[in-house]
Scaffold this motif. Structure first.
Motif, PDB file in Angstrom:
ATOM      1  N   THR A   1      44.633  45.713  42.324  1.00 48.16           N
ATOM      2  CA  THR A   1      44.309  46.791  41.983  1.00 48.16           C
ATOM      3  C   THR A   1      43.693  48.064  43.094  1.00 48.16           C
ATOM      4  OG1 THR A   1      41.944  46.072  41.389  1.00 48.16           O
ATOM      5  CG2 THR A   1      43.427  46.414  39.387  1.00 48.16           C
ATOM      6  N   GLU A   2      43.384  47.305  44.071  1.00 47.41           N
ATOM      7  CA  GLU A   2      42.913  47.726  45.294  1.00 47.41           C
ATOM      8  C   GLU A   2      43.910  48.478  46.195  1.00 47.41           C
ATOM      9  OE1 GLU A   2      41.574  44.924  44.135  1.00 47.41           O
ATOM     10  OE2 GLU A   2      39.569  45.433  43.551  1.00 47.41           O
TER      11      GLU A   2
ATOM     12  N   ASN B   1      39.235  44.736  36.996  1.00 47.78           N
ATOM     13  CA  ASN B   1      38.465  46.123  37.181  1.00 47.78           C
ATOM     14  C   ASN B   1      39.516  47.172  36.992  1.00 47.78           C
ATOM     15  OD1 ASN B   1      38.912  44.591  39.780  1.00 47.78           O
ATOM     16  ND2 ASN B   1      39.242  46.743  40.146  1.00 47.78           N
TER      17      ASN B   1
ATOM     18  N   TRP C   1      38.520  51.664  41.281  1.00 49.13           N
ATOM     19  CA  TRP C   1      37.045  51.260  40.764  1.00 49.13           C
ATOM     20  C   TRP C   1      36.446  52.524  40.318  1.00 49.13           C
ATOM     21  CZ3 TRP C   1      34.657  48.268  45.416  1.00 49.13           C
ATOM     22  CH2 TRP C   1      35.148  46.938  45.662  1.00 49.13           C
TER      23      TRP C   1
ATOM     24  N   ASP D   1      33.830  47.576  40.163  1.00 45.07           N
ATOM     25  CA  ASP D   1      34.462  46.173  40.411  1.00 45.07           C
ATOM     26  C   ASP D   1      34.092  45.099  39.419  1.00 45.07           C
ATOM     27  OD1 ASP D   1      36.718  44.845  41.204  1.00 45.07           O
ATOM     28  OD2 ASP D   1      35.423  44.333  43.233  1.00 45.07           O
TER      29      ASP D   1
ATOM     30  N   ASN E   1      34.932  43.071  37.448  1.00 49.36           N
ATOM     31  CA  ASN E   1      36.088  42.286  36.598  1.00 49.36           C
ATOM     32  C   ASN E   1      35.559  41.216  35.626  1.00 49.36           C
ATOM     33  OD1 ASN E   1      36.579  40.413  38.356  1.00 49.36           O
ATOM     34  ND2 ASN E   1      37.067  41.812  39.666  1.00 49.36           N
TER      35      ASN E   1
ATOM     36  N   LYS F   1      31.468  38.890  36.653  1.00 45.90           N
ATOM     37  CA  LYS F   1      30.753  39.453  37.728  1.00 45.90           C
ATOM     38  C   LYS F   1      29.574  40.482  37.297  1.00 45.90           C
ATOM     39  CE  LYS F   1      34.092  40.602  41.265  1.00 45.90           C
ATOM     40  NZ  LYS F   1      34.706  41.877  42.081  1.00 45.90           N
TER      41      LYS F   1
HETATM   42 CA    CA Z   1      38.751  43.744  42.179  1.00 48.58          CA
END
Ligand code: CA
Length: 693
Positions: A196-197, A274, A278, A319, A321, A346
């Protein structure tokens, strides 16, 4: 007379033992759900419940002090070892760096075969987003299943190590990768992905036929562009929780870890990731819950159709997730038996969910978390703290992006009734000052989560960590043990009243499961990031541990990770197997090694160039080489590298791919000016280190 009878009995016993040794275990739904089978370790979490509880008790709290090294296997070509080995009938199967899988005979300690999927070649220059590690493999009916960093799912014959089939599970145009283990059930193998980043990512999981690799079904974790039409009503329902033009950035929700099959309901639970990015201000501009980000989604295992979901972090922006392991257990709650699901994502809350219905039973903080005060049990939603969403551009929030618990597995002991969680206590500074929410664009194969990250290094004591024994019924801490650093490995628990865990400082430790008393410790000379497994061969119990520092913290943790001295290439990687009264002495352990940043006084640092370089660094370099050049051991520390002082050598690495074989890709996305800016930035950071006391 007596002698004759004994001999006859012995012959009988020997006969039955031979039969046992020759009987092949069929790894299927039945054996993977059998909590009582103890000699093997057939699945990622041992059984489908993911409890990581072994019924073995030859090694126990009373004698674990006598545990010693029985044998070891050197793994000179590996770096990160994060996987859970599988044990089937006296053979261990495990994966190492770049998805290489090995089969090892546990009697002769010889490697029977090695399968190399050539991930470096396949990933090519997409390796700019590549991770060296993978968390595990699956076994089903005589075949090993692995997923590669470049997105292939592969079936390998367990006897020969020969490839049976291979399918592409991701479109190479998308900046996605796989770091997780596939899950197997009902002749299907399922895999998700991460990423995702690095670009617009729309998360999904796909189930394939174990026999042929044919795609059976796919489930998207976030809705696509409404103009293209939704796949089904579940996607239409999810789309109602999104605002703005979310599809342009993909949405996120990747399932890179946390796949649990539930044989009792024939469902697969997927933990989802996530947002992409973010920062919700950029992703879903008018807010909204953004389903199914940061959720557990229950799917029908036959069809992949939605059954229920529970979202742990609505409208996520940190973030947070929910990809951490999902553990199934029968609990007694308020006097009633409940088919429960346990999850410690998390965000710092421990969730107990009735998995028949998806209804939340309880949720309490297992770590310091201040983004939300509590979970409102009437609505099942968090009560958020004002300011936690960094509305004004910058906010210190607990936990940070590494989370209160990451993928290192928790385990559950049905006897003590406790869950053993590797916990991180660490805040994060969330800021979108530099990313400018209104002007932000999705990256393409560059790290940019819409939050300022990886430019600055934090102090080595920025975070702390604990092994916490958590009572899921009372939602209370039973005991805790402080751990070194923050990046400690997943846990194993056994009927022998033991919890066993490898640590960031390279020590493998055994605790009494009921009290937390330390019973045994063994330094292994390198940070441990893989969970231990236990098994028997010819009736004798062993404990196996892969020793190889790996995972996101070893790449991006900076000084927090670097404090242990596990510098890139400095310490040997190994498989170490323990038994009671094991007497083997391991080869001498090299001392911890710390990077010595070069001052290079002849290099004139231009402050504006260095500042520009900091942004190039965070997008293209920091994900492996660490924040502000402080490497955590996963990749070389470039502050100490002479390559950065030699423009020609640096160009050959970045533009010609001189170190491509070793996993260092060419960077098409970086131009010469960017690279020059990085040189100035790294020299600036290296000199800060030289000035430090
Ligand atoms: Ca992540």
């Amino acid at each position: 007379m007596k002698h004759t009878i004994t001999a006859a009995c012995a012959a009988l016993l020997l006969g039955s033992m031979t039969t046992l040794a020759n009987a092949e275990t069929q790894v299927d739904d039945k054996s993977l759900a059998d909590e009582k089978q103890s000699e093997n370790w057939l699945g990622y979490g041992r059984t489908q419940s993911q409890q990581r509880y072994s019924p073995l008790e030859q090694i126990n709290a009373g004698n674990v002090a006598k545990l010693g090294v029985d044998w070891s296997l050197e793994l000179p070509n590996d770096r990160s070892l994060t996987g859970t080995p599988l044990i089937v009938d006296g053979v261990m199967y495990f994966n190492g760096s770049f998805n290489v899988v090995r089969a090892v005979d546990l009697r002769t300690h010889k490697v029977l075969w090695e399968y190399n999927p050539k991930s470096v070649d396949h990933a090519g220059d997409r390796a700019t987003i590549m991770w060296d590690w993978n968390r595990g493999i699956a076994f089903w009916k005589g075949r090993v299943y692995l997923a590669t960093v470049d997105g292939r799912l592969i079936a390998v014959d367990a006897k020969t190590g020969k490839e049976v089939w291979s399918v592409a599970t991701i479109d190479p145009k998308n900046a996605l990768f796989i770091s997780g283990a596939p899950a197997v059930f009902r002749d299907k193998v399922i895999i998700g992905n991460g990423g995702t980043e690095w670009g617009p990512a729309r998360g999904y999981v796909t189930a394939y036929d174990t026999a042929t690799g044919k795609q059976m079904w796919r489930f998207y974790t976030v809705p696509g562009n409404p103009a293209d039409g939704f796949e089904d009503e579940t996607q239409a329902m999810a789309a109602k929780t999104w605002t703005g033009e979310w599809w342009k950035h993909g949405g996120g929700g990747t399932s890179w870890h946390g796949l649990t099959y539930d044989p009792e309901f024939n469902r697969i639970y997927i933990g989802t990731g996530n947002g992409s990015p973010w920062n919700q201000k950029m992703r879903s501009t008018g807010g909204g819950d953004n389903l199914f980000l940061c959720s557990i989604v229950a799917l029908d295992a036959n069809t992949g159709k939605y059954v229920w979901h529970y979202q742990t972090t609505p409208g996520e922006t940190w973030d947070y997730n929910s990809n951490m392991d999902i553990v199934l257990a029968d609990l007694t709650l308020a006097g009633k038996p409940v088919k429960a699901l346990m999850h410690a994502p998390k965000n710092g809350f421990f969730y107990v969910i009735d998995r028949a219905t998806g209804k939340l039973i309880s949720a309490e903080k297992f770590a310091h978390a201040d983004w939300a005060e509590k979970i409102d049990m009437a609505t099942g939603r968090p009560v958020e703290r004002k300011g936690a969403r960094y509305e004004d551009g910058e906010e210190l929030v607990w936990p940070g992006p590494f989370g209160s618990h990451n993928w290192p597995a928790m385990s559950y002991h049905p006897g003590t009734g406790l869950v053993y969680i590797p916990v991180i206590e660490m805040a994060g500074m969330f800021s979108d000052k530099y990313t400018k929410p209104k002007a932000w664009q999705s990256p393409s194969f560059k790290f940019d989560p819409g939050v300022d990250f990886l430019r600055e290094d934090g102090p080595a004591d920025w975070g702390t960590s604990f092994l916490r024994a958590w009572d899921p019924v009372t939602q209370k801490l039973r005991w805790e043990a402080p751990l070194p650093g923050v990046w400690n490995a997943g846990t194993l628990t056994t009927k022998g009243n033991l919890v066993i865990q490898g640590r960031a400082d390279g020590v493998l430790a055994a605790y009494a499961a009921d009290t937390g008393k330390v019973l045994w410790q063994k330094p292994l000379g390198l940070g441990i990031s893989a969970p231990p497994v236990t098994y028997t061969v010819d009736g004798k119990q062993y404990l196996a541990q892969l020793v190889g520092w790996g995972g996101s913290m070893t790449a991006t943790g900076g000084s927090i990770a670097a404090q242990h001295g596990w510098a890139y290439g400095a310490q040997p990687r190994r498989l170490v197997v323990f038994a009671l009264d094991g007497q083997v002495v391991l080869p001498p352990l090299p001392a911890p090694a710390f990077a010595k940043p070069l001052n290079a006084p002849e290099f004139t640092v231009y402050p504006e160039l260095a500042e520009r370089g900091s942004h190039v660094w965070s997008q293209s370099c920091g994900m492996c080489h660490g924040p502000a050049g402080t490497a955590g051991g996963y990749a070389p520390d470039l502050r100490a590298s002479t390559v950065l002082l030699d423009e020609k050598a640096l160009h050959s690495v970045i533009f010609d791919g001189a170190l491509r074989e070793r996993g260092m890709p060419k960077f098409k996305s970086i131009n010469k000016d960017d690279l020059e800016a990085v040189r100035h930035y790294i020299r600036r950071e290296a000199r800060k280190q030289n000035l430090a006391p």
